[in-house]
Design an enzyme around this catalytic site. Structure first.
Site, PDB file in Angstrom:
ATOM      1  CG  ASP A 194      38.207  47.475  49.519  1.00  0.00           C
ATOM      2  OD1 ASP A 194      37.885  46.320  49.485  1.00  0.00           O
ATOM      3  OD2 ASP A 194      38.616  48.104  50.553  1.00  0.00           O
ATOM      4  CG  ASN A 217      33.913  43.007  45.314  1.00  0.00           C
ATOM      5  OD1 ASN A 217      33.254  44.027  45.217  1.00  0.00           O
ATOM      6  ND2 ASN A 217      34.834  42.572  44.330  1.00  0.00           N
ATOM      7  CD1 TRP A 237      27.017  44.719  48.097  1.00  0.00           C
ATOM      8  CD2 TRP A 237      26.961  42.499  47.466  1.00  0.00           C
ATOM      9  NE1 TRP A 237      25.695  44.549  47.059  1.00  0.00           N
ATOM     10  CE2 TRP A 237      25.814  43.284  46.876  1.00  0.00           C
ATOM     11  CE3 TRP A 237      27.010  41.369  47.195  1.00  0.00           C
ATOM     12  CZ2 TRP A 237      24.879  42.501  46.073  1.00  0.00           C
ATOM     13  CZ3 TRP A 237      26.182  40.625  46.597  1.00  0.00           C
ATOM     14  CH2 TRP A 237      25.088  41.313  45.718  1.00  0.00           C
ATOM     15  CG  HIS A 280      35.021  38.780  44.539  1.00  0.00           C
ATOM     16  ND1 HIS A 280      35.506  40.061  44.872  1.00  0.00           N
ATOM     17  CD2 HIS A 280      35.417  37.668  45.246  1.00  0.00           C
ATOM     18  CE1 HIS A 280      36.427  39.644  46.020  1.00  0.00           C
ATOM     19  NE2 HIS A 280      36.435  38.194  46.258  1.00  0.00           N
ATOM     20  CB  SER A 326      46.548  43.622  44.992  1.00  0.00           C
ATOM     21  OG  SER A 326      46.432  42.654  46.147  1.00  0.00           O
ATOM     22  CD  GLU A 371      50.417  43.449  48.151  1.00  0.00           C
ATOM     23  OE1 GLU A 371      49.512  44.014  47.055  1.00  0.00           O
ATOM     24  OE2 GLU A 371      51.455  43.677  47.862  1.00  0.00           O
ATOM     25  CD1 TRP A 385      49.838  37.282  43.227  1.00  0.00           C
ATOM     26  CD2 TRP A 385      48.490  35.464  42.514  1.00  0.00           C
ATOM     27  NE1 TRP A 385      49.751  37.075  41.794  1.00  0.00           N
ATOM     28  CE2 TRP A 385      48.982  36.411  41.561  1.00  0.00           C
ATOM     29  CE3 TRP A 385      47.931  34.442  42.384  1.00  0.00           C
ATOM     30  CZ2 TRP A 385      48.469  36.006  40.243  1.00  0.00           C
ATOM     31  CZ3 TRP A 385      47.099  34.017  40.971  1.00  0.00           C
ATOM     32  CH2 TRP A 385      47.684  34.860  40.013  1.00  0.00           C
ATOM     33  NE  ARG A 435      41.684  38.937  49.204  1.00  0.00           N
ATOM     34  CZ  ARG A 435      40.656  39.920  49.257  1.00  0.00           C
ATOM     35  NH1 ARG A 435      39.502  39.476  48.519  1.00  0.00           N
ATOM     36  NH2 ARG A 435      40.873  41.161  49.555  1.00  0.00           N
ATOM     37  CG  LEU A 480      37.402  53.775  28.140  1.00  0.00           C
ATOM     38  CD1 LEU A 480      38.058  54.902  28.917  1.00  0.00           C
ATOM     39  CD2 LEU A 480      35.995  53.293  29.050  1.00  0.00           C
ATOM     40  NE  ARG A 534      43.703  49.495  53.935  1.00  0.00           N
ATOM     41  CZ  ARG A 534      42.697  49.143  54.651  1.00  0.00           C
ATOM     42  NH1 ARG A 534      42.397  49.642  56.006  1.00  0.00           N
ATOM     43  NH2 ARG A 534      41.701  48.295  54.215  1.00  0.00           N
TER      44      ARG A 534
HETATM   45  C1  FPP Z   1      38.019  43.919  46.863  1.00  0.00           C
HETATM   46  O1  FPP Z   1      37.181  43.536  47.691  1.00  0.00           O
HETATM   47  C2  FPP Z   1      37.964  43.483  45.653  1.00  0.00           C
HETATM   48  C3  FPP Z   1      38.620  42.369  44.930  1.00  0.00           C
HETATM   49  C4  FPP Z   1      39.831  41.932  45.487  1.00  0.00           C
HETATM   50  C5  FPP Z   1      38.576  41.785  43.507  1.00  0.00           C
HETATM   51  C6  FPP Z   1      37.792  43.043  42.574  1.00  0.00           C
HETATM   52  C7  FPP Z   1      37.423  42.173  41.455  1.00  0.00           C
HETATM   53  C8  FPP Z   1      36.248  42.402  40.730  1.00  0.00           C
HETATM   54  C9  FPP Z   1      35.315  43.543  40.901  1.00  0.00           C
HETATM   55  C10 FPP Z   1      35.685  41.414  39.572  1.00  0.00           C
HETATM   56  C11 FPP Z   1      36.227  41.588  38.288  1.00  0.00           C
HETATM   57  C12 FPP Z   1      36.772  42.689  37.933  1.00  0.00           C
HETATM   58  C13 FPP Z   1      36.848  42.943  36.349  1.00  0.00           C
HETATM   59  C14 FPP Z   1      37.551  44.048  36.038  1.00  0.00           C
HETATM   60  C15 FPP Z   1      36.162  42.131  35.375  1.00  0.00           C
HETATM   61  P1  FPP Z   1      37.275  42.517  48.891  1.00  0.00           P
HETATM   62  O2  FPP Z   1      37.288  41.135  48.542  1.00  0.00           O
HETATM   63  O3  FPP Z   1      38.653  42.931  49.309  1.00  0.00           O
HETATM   64  O4  FPP Z   1      35.959  43.130  49.874  1.00  0.00           O
HETATM   65  P2  FPP Z   1      36.012  43.170  51.289  1.00  0.00           P
HETATM   66  O5  FPP Z   1      37.088  44.001  51.861  1.00  0.00           O
HETATM   67  O6  FPP Z   1      34.930  43.591  51.935  1.00  0.00           O
HETATM   68  O7  FPP Z   1      36.639  41.838  51.850  1.00  0.00           O
END
Ligand code: FPP
Length: 249
Positions: free
Chosen positions: A21, A23, A26, A38, A66, A68, A70, A72, A132, A195
């Site tokens: 979580d 991205n 960041w 991402h 997730s 959920e 979908w 976005r 793994l 959470r």
């Molecule tokens: C949550 O951050 C992250 C996601 C919904 C996507 C996670 C996906 C990746 C890290 C990329 C690809 C993964 C692999 C396995 C190749 P957020 O967008 O909810 O961040 P925020 O809460 O700061 O808005």
């Protein structure tokens, strides 16, 4: 001594689950598009997979998308799907070379056809690997998974009635996406959110929870080793007393 060297090699968790979580935050902190967050997050995912393999973790589950998610904005969903396809395609060679097996949990029927084909191809090509296992939760929702398991059991009963009272927890687990995967001993969530967000609700009943403020794109191998180190400082009692645990040792 580095954190990795401090680890007790006899108590490495078999399965670590990760909620990646932060991205978006960041990216926002740097005035960048969410998709850049991402994209950077995909690099952290790779680093964490390497770290897990280095210390002998057997399963790592990454919550990539997730049910959920979908909801976005369409551009973000499309961007994430494209990132997934490219990450998996570009890393398939390395996965095979490193004896890593890829598995997907979630409702893959909702995935766009090209995404499904790519992802499934990687799953099939890596299925004989014995190192793994990287489990990617994609279009995953835990309540949906549990409800789906219940429906399958009811269908089974309809076809051939059985003694309902004889159903065990193990029987039920066999209807979950994770049926061949041991429960995670450790669940990590980044970005300071406390959470579970509909992730592996059945499977984390006894998992140790580790939360860190680090945003996922900044999460490094060192952060992963620290999470495992903190896990090793905990006493897992499974409802027993400390004294009972001490006598078992
Ligand atoms: C949550 O951050 C992250 C996601 C919904 C996507 C996670 C996906 C990746 C890290 C990329 C690809 C993964 C692999 C396995 C190749 P957020 O967008 O909810 O961040 P925020 O809460 O700061 O808005």
């Amino acid at each position: 001594m580095s954190t990795k060297e401090k680890l007790d090699t006899s108590r490495i968790p078999q399965h670590v689950a990760v909620i990646m979580d932060g991205n978006g935050r960041w990216a926002a902190l740097r005035g960048k598009d969410r998709l850049e967050g991402h994209s950077q997050g995909a690099k952290s995912a790779r680093a964490v997979v390497e770290a897990a393999a280095e210390i002998g973790v057997k399963y790592i589950t990454l919550y990539a998308f997730s049910m959920e998610n979908w909801n976005r904005p369409q551009t973000e969903v499309a961007g994430l799907m494209s990132l997934l396809i490219h990450s998996i395609a570009s890393q398939l060679g390395d996965l095979i070379k490193n004896n890593i097996r890829l598995k997907i949990i979630g409702d893959t029927s909702l995935l766009p056809a090209d995404v499904y084909t790519q992802v499934n191809d990687a799953v099939v090509k890596s299925q004989q690997n014995t190192g793994l296992t990287v489990v990617i939760a994609l279009s995953y929702g835990s309540r949906y998974e549990i409800l789906n398991a219940t429906k399958q059991l009811l269908h089974k009963y309809q076809e051939q009635p059985f003694d309902i009272d004889s159903i065990t927890e193990q029987d039920f687990s066999n209807y979950l996406y994770t049926k061949d995967i041991p429960d995670p001993e450790l669940l990590v969530r980044t970005s300071g959110e406390l959470r579970i967000s509909n992730f592996l609700l059945w499977q984390i009943s006894y998992s140790e929870l580790y939360f860190t403020d680090v945003l996922w794109p900044d999460f490094s191998k060192e952060d992963f080793f620290e999470a495992v180190y903190q896990y090793q400082q905990r006493e897992r009692r499974f409802g027993k007393t400390s004294q009972q645990i001490a006598t078992l040792k």
